[in-house]
Motif scaffolding. Structure first.
Motif, PDB file in Angstrom:
ATOM      1  N   ALA A   1      22.369 -16.933  17.605  1.00  0.00           N
ATOM      2  CA  ALA A   1      23.662 -16.320  17.315  1.00  0.00           C
ATOM      3  C   ALA A   1      24.720 -17.331  16.885  1.00  0.00           C
ATOM      4  O   ALA A   1      25.915 -17.078  17.018  1.00  0.00           O
ATOM      5  CB  ALA A   1      24.159 -15.541  18.521  1.00  0.00           C
TER       6      ALA A   1
ATOM      7  N   LYS B   1      15.945 -12.990  12.939  1.00  0.00           N
ATOM      8  CA  LYS B   1      15.850 -12.177  14.158  1.00  0.00           C
ATOM      9  C   LYS B   1      17.083 -11.311  14.377  1.00  0.00           C
ATOM     10  O   LYS B   1      17.104 -10.491  15.303  1.00  0.00           O
ATOM     11  CB  LYS B   1      15.635 -13.090  15.369  1.00  0.00           C
ATOM     12  CG  LYS B   1      14.302 -13.829  15.346  1.00  0.00           C
ATOM     13  CD  LYS B   1      14.128 -14.661  16.617  1.00  0.00           C
ATOM     14  CE  LYS B   1      12.787 -15.377  16.627  1.00  0.00           C
ATOM     15  NZ  LYS B   1      12.611 -16.187  17.867  1.00  0.00           N
TER      16      LYS B   1
ATOM     17  N   ILE C   1      20.021 -11.890  15.593  1.00  0.00           N
ATOM     18  CA  ILE C   1      20.635 -12.046  16.906  1.00  0.00           C
ATOM     19  C   ILE C   1      22.132 -12.266  16.744  1.00  0.00           C
ATOM     20  O   ILE C   1      22.557 -13.053  15.892  1.00  0.00           O
ATOM     21  CB  ILE C   1      20.005 -13.229  17.662  1.00  0.00           C
ATOM     22  CG1 ILE C   1      18.509 -12.968  17.892  1.00  0.00           C
ATOM     23  CG2 ILE C   1      20.702 -13.475  18.998  1.00  0.00           C
ATOM     24  CD1 ILE C   1      17.765 -14.177  18.432  1.00  0.00           C
TER      25      ILE C   1
ATOM     26  N   LYS D   1      26.560 -10.799  21.277  1.00  0.00           N
ATOM     27  CA  LYS D   1      26.405  -9.850  22.388  1.00  0.00           C
ATOM     28  C   LYS D   1      24.991  -9.863  22.961  1.00  0.00           C
ATOM     29  O   LYS D   1      24.773  -9.436  24.100  1.00  0.00           O
ATOM     30  CB  LYS D   1      26.794  -8.436  21.963  1.00  0.00           C
ATOM     31  CG  LYS D   1      25.855  -7.788  20.958  1.00  0.00           C
ATOM     32  CD  LYS D   1      26.346  -6.387  20.601  1.00  0.00           C
ATOM     33  CE  LYS D   1      25.428  -5.739  19.568  1.00  0.00           C
ATOM     34  NZ  LYS D   1      25.925  -4.394  19.181  1.00  0.00           N
ATOM     35  N   ASP D   2      24.023 -10.386  22.185  1.00  0.00           N
ATOM     36  CA  ASP D   2      22.640 -10.458  22.662  1.00  0.00           C
ATOM     37  C   ASP D   2      22.414 -11.603  23.642  1.00  0.00           C
ATOM     38  O   ASP D   2      21.413 -11.626  24.353  1.00  0.00           O
ATOM     39  CB  ASP D   2      21.676 -10.619  21.476  1.00  0.00           C
ATOM     40  CG  ASP D   2      21.720  -9.447  20.521  1.00  0.00           C
ATOM     41  OD1 ASP D   2      21.795  -8.297  20.999  1.00  0.00           O
ATOM     42  OD2 ASP D   2      21.684  -9.678  19.293  1.00  0.00           O
ATOM     43  N   ILE D   3      23.326 -12.576  23.671  1.00  0.00           N
ATOM     44  CA  ILE D   3      23.089 -13.764  24.499  1.00  0.00           C
ATOM     45  C   ILE D   3      24.148 -13.988  25.580  1.00  0.00           C
ATOM     46  O   ILE D   3      23.957 -14.848  26.442  1.00  0.00           O
ATOM     47  CB  ILE D   3      22.951 -15.029  23.621  1.00  0.00           C
ATOM     48  CG1 ILE D   3      24.257 -15.363  22.872  1.00  0.00           C
ATOM     49  CG2 ILE D   3      21.807 -14.886  22.623  1.00  0.00           C
ATOM     50  CD1 ILE D   3      25.132 -16.373  23.535  1.00  0.00           C
TER      51      ILE D   3
ATOM     52  N   ASN E   1      29.994  -9.012  18.074  1.00  0.00           N
ATOM     53  CA  ASN E   1      29.093  -8.358  17.115  1.00  0.00           C
ATOM     54  C   ASN E   1      28.687  -9.284  15.977  1.00  0.00           C
ATOM     55  O   ASN E   1      27.973  -8.858  15.059  1.00  0.00           O
ATOM     56  CB  ASN E   1      29.748  -7.094  16.545  1.00  0.00           C
ATOM     57  CG  ASN E   1      29.886  -6.018  17.601  1.00  0.00           C
ATOM     58  OD1 ASN E   1      28.947  -5.738  18.336  1.00  0.00           O
ATOM     59  ND2 ASN E   1      31.061  -5.417  17.689  1.00  0.00           N
TER      60      ASN E   1
END
Length: 304
Positions: A148, A168, A170, A173-175, A220
């Motif tokens: 990210a 991917k 990413i 917010k994914d991490i 985001n």
């Protein structure tokens, strides 16, 4: 495989070799930062430390050869085009980035089967010097394909058939950690300007310093390149639950695709610095997977 890692940092290369399924017999490392060495020793206690690259002699190299793979990311401070107010870029003539020539010296003497050198985007004149010496064109890969954070880097290598990794997709917010689990010391109680729901820099923090120190990123999207940062307000920041905060060391580790708490044996200040100075592990593992493939193909040819 015997590996020599120059400018080893926190041994991101060892994690990448593991993830690529490459068996390492002996891993030699040249590093001078005591906190980086401490992190490496915690995670890879069998690492053989050689010390300062400028003091590695031919006699020392004779004692550890043969070496199958030499890797390294020589210092970028004098090369980076992202210099803010640093003044003139001295390139390979600088005292830090000029250490590339020690990488080259050792590479020429050891003559490993494979090598990898990483560095930042730079002025064409310096890129050409490195390319001419190493005899291969650099491959440009942006780490944002696997994490990210944006992190465009040049990779010079003779490892065959290196292609771009798959995206991917990413985002931050994914991490990130849940807001309720983030200690209060990472949050800001400072005024900020809200720039919009869809802006990459969602807020601008009202603090003193360079523009990049005031940027607060949208969960985001992705953040800009992690850099070495000893503390203060230099860490990357996000807007979460209506507040601005610094990313935690664990989130920094995730942005470099390191295992959680890989750097936990040193203080936060040293963690941020070491992580920003390291590699995006999954990018290096992606490159190293071609070593594994090369070995499998040779094994098949031998059996035939």
């Amino acid at each position: 495989m015997n590996v020599l890692s120059l400018f080893d940092g926190i041994s991101c290369g060892q994690i990448a070799l593991e993830r690529a399924g490459i068996k390492v017999d002996k891993y030699y490392a040249s590093e001078i930062d005591k906190n980086s060495i401490k992190i490496t020793s915690k995670n890879y206690p069998n690492t053989i430390q050689l010390g300062d690259i400028t003091k590695i002699t031919e006699k020392m190299l004779d004692e550890i050869m043969p070496i199958d793979l030499i890797i390294g990311g020589s210092p970028c401070q004098d090369l980076s085009v992202y210099k803010f107010d640093r003044g003139k870029v001295s390139g390979l003539e600088g005292t830090k980035s000029g250490l590339f020539y020690h990488y080259l010296r050792i590479l020429k003497y050891v003559k490993p089967k494979y090598f990898l050198l990483e560095n930042v985007p730079m002025q064409q004149q310096w890129e050409k010097v490195i390319t001419d010496y190493l005899g291969v064109e650099p491959i440009i890969i942006n780490s944002n394909l696997v994490c990210a954070a944006d992190r465009k880097r040049l990779y010079w290598t003779n490892i065959p058939q290196v292609k771009q990794p798959k995206d991917k997709k990413i985002v931050l917010k994914d991490i990130v950690i849940n807001a309720k689990d983030v200690p209060e010391k990472y949050w800001y109680n400072k005024p900020f300007t809200y720039n919009g729901d869809n802006e990459k820099v969602q807020c601008t923090l009202e603090i003193k310093g360079h523009r990049h120190m005031k940027e607060v990123y949208n969960l985001n999207g992705k953040c800009n390149t992690l850099t070495t940062c000893g503390g203060g307000n230099l860490q990357k920041k996000v807007f979460q639950d209506g507040r601005c905060r610094k990313l935690t060391p664990i989130e920094y580790e995730r942005l470099q695709t390191l295992p959680d708490n890989y750097t936990s044996c040193v203080a936060d200040t040293h963690r941020y610095n070491a992580i920003g100075n390291g590699w995006t592990v999954d990018i290096i593992a992606h490159i190293f997977k071609n070593l594994s493939l090369e070995g499998e193909l040779k094994h098949e040819r031998t059996n035939k």
